[in-house]
Design an enzyme around this catalytic site. Structure first.
Site, PDB file in Angstrom:
ATOM      1  N   GLU A 129      37.528 -16.443-108.447  1.00  0.00           N
ATOM      2  CA  GLU A 129      37.368 -15.675-107.215  1.00  0.00           C
ATOM      3  C   GLU A 129      38.676 -14.960-106.860  1.00  0.00           C
ATOM      4  OE1 GLU A 129      35.930 -17.585-103.205  1.00  0.00           O
ATOM      5  OE2 GLU A 129      38.067 -17.965-103.531  1.00  0.00           O
ATOM      6  N   ASP A 140      31.745 -19.279 -97.726  1.00  0.00           N
ATOM      7  CA  ASP A 140      31.236 -18.211 -98.589  1.00  0.00           C
ATOM      8  C   ASP A 140      30.631 -17.082 -97.755  1.00  0.00           C
ATOM      9  OD1 ASP A 140      31.896 -19.405-100.991  1.00  0.00           O
ATOM     10  OD2 ASP A 140      29.856 -19.487-101.760  1.00  0.00           O
TER      11      ASP A 140
END
Length: 502
Positions: free
Chosen positions: A126, A380
């Site tokens: 990420e 998230d």
């Protein structure tokens, strides 16, 4: 995959052994726990999905990117200075309190560097892919190449006996040893998009720096990875020792803080071994594509069994480009995936709040845990509003995205624009007391799609006036903050191949 990820019975996530970014001592801190796999859900086929062909009416067609800071009186030079300062601090500032980017020697391909989640003492696909995206957008080729080199050297799974071969391990220690042996699709998505942009900005080099070929390879793998089944423990590279999760917390500031907080409250100073060694013996895993083919959706993890999706992984703005630039045989798939993602956003968000759950079923229904509660809006989920709003800015195909931005901004403004919580139930019940810079930033990007007015302007002002994140928790907040500055100033753009520009 970020802080709210927890294991759905798959060892690749090792889930939240170190994922919470919340400082110890706050009301939202919880010790990581193992969550067994939920009963399998029978996904029904999707209903009618509105088709949105063509180039739309956004920046891809017009080449005009909104500068929302300029619309509120800030000169372009001021915005550039703010972005440059944030980049300098987060990439080259003080190593203890400011920087996330660390160079660590070189190999035959050149310099090596990683982006670290400082508080959890690891490097994640990420963050690595976010760092690459920031670097290519700001024309920082050295940093881009060094991050890509580190990802290929340490994260790329090359052991043929690992069923995730060809993917990138989502979490690694900063010394290049594994903390996971499986992948999370959000990293692969940003790797792919940043590599296409790099090919267009700098041209293709050799080996791993043939950016176009590398992007094509990742994108093909995301859809066409064969289903492979094997029994662990697994390796990243063939010569590595087999990886098994530890029976103790990883060394990190977050885990140290948790231990201190537990001791101060009279609890155990360390978590029980069972919280960290999820696997009681060899685990068999079947790994396949990162997409659910029949529903045209990105998966939360590429494990074949069960499966679900994460709204914050859905990037229709990118999918539209892949439908034009990606491998020809997959372009129709990505065009359809863009339509499906827009529909998913509209179906899974809270009707009064605009909040997306961390995970949903492929048929756009909610996931209910063993406690009977639906999956909440968590770390998230912060990214979802930015995802649909950038899609609106670049393509302007779906007016539902304006409705969603208006909805989430109105809800959060009602909670207090300077104090809203960073986790909620989808219907709006606060689940924490922490106010997070990263969530402020992504919600400000929501103004790209929102109806112009006092609320959308207030979020842009809030981002403008927010200091650059620093300290132990600067990773996720900092990456989202810098990318959001770029979005809100019109400096996060589609980098086209000049030979192909219309």
């Amino acid at each position: 995959m970020c802080y709210c990820c927890f294991a759905f019975g798959v060892s690749l996530t090792l889930a939240c052994m170190a994922c919470a970014q919340v400082p110890a001592g706050t009301a939202s801190v919880v010790q990581p726990t193992y969550r067994p796999q939920l009963p399998s859900h029978e996904n029904v086929p999707l209903g009618h999905i509105p088709s949105m062909p063509g180039d739309g009416h956004g920046a891809y067609k017009t080449h005009h990117y909104r500068d929302m800071f300029a619309q509120q009186g800030h000169a372009a030079a001021e915005s550039k200075a703010k972005i440059d300062k944030a980049f300098q601090q987060l990439f080259h500032g003080d190593g203890q309190e400011e920087r996330l980017y660390f160079e660590t020697g070189a190999n035959a391909n050149g310099p090596l560097a990683y982006i670290t989640d400082w508080a959890n003492n690891d490097a994640r696909t990420e963050g690595m892919s976010y760092g690459m995206m920031i670097a290519v957008e700001l024309n920082k080729k050295r940093e881009f190449d060094a991050l890509w080199n580190w990802a290929n050297t340490y994260m790329l799974i090359t052991d043929a006996k690992n069923p995730s071969v060809g993917y990138f391990a989502w979490s690694m220690s900063t010394d290049g040893t594994p903390r996971s042996t499986g992948a999370a699709p959000d990293g692969e998505e940003y790797f792919t998009m940043s590599l296409y942009f790099a090919a267009h900005r700098w041209g293709n080099g050799k080996g791993i720096y043939n950016y176009q070929a590398e992007a094509d390879k990742i994108l093909r793998g995301m859809r066409h990875h064969p289903v492979l089944t094997a029994t662990g423990p697994f390796r990243i590279r063939p010569d590595d020792p087999p990886f098994t999760p530890p029976d103790h917390p990883w060394p990190s500031p977050n885990n140290t803080d948790r231990e201190r907080a537990a001791a101060a409250s009279g609890g155990a100073a360390t978590a029980s071994p069972q919280m960290f060694r999820f696997s009681r013996g060899p685990q068999t895993e079947s790994i396949g594509p990162m997409v659910d083919e029949s529903h045209f959706m990105i998966r939360f993890v590429p494990n074949v069994a069960g499966g679900n999706t994460d709204a914050s992984y859905h990037l229709p703005a990118f999918y539209e480009l892949w439908a034009r630039w990606g491998p020809p045989e997959d372009r129709a798939f990505w065009a359809k995936a863009a339509d499906v993602s827009r529909d998913l956003f509209s179906k899974v968000t809270g009707p009064e709040t605009g909040l997306t759950p961390d995970r949903s079923n492929f048929d756009e229904t909610e996931i209910t845990g063993r406690d009977g509660m639906p999956t909440p809006f968590s770390y998230d989920s912060w990214r979802s509003a930015s995802n649909w709003s950038v899609d609106y800015d670049w393509w302007q195909k779906d007016p539902r995205e304006t409705v969603l931005s208006d909805r989430i901004q109105k809800f959060l403004a009602g909670q207090g624009i300077d104090k809203f919580a960073d986790r909620y139930t989808v219907d709006g019940k606060p689940l924490s007391t922490r106010h997070s810079v990263g969530m402020v930033a992504t919600t400000a990007v929501g103004s790209l799609a929102a109806t112009p007015g006092s609320i959308s302007k207030a979020f842009v002002d809030e981002l403008w006036n927010t200091p650059i994140p620093s300290g132990e928790q600067r990773y996720y907040d900092g990456m989202l903050y810098l990318m959001s500055l770029m979005h809100c100033s019109g400096n996060f753009r589609i980098i086209e191949n000049r030979r192909d520009q219309r």
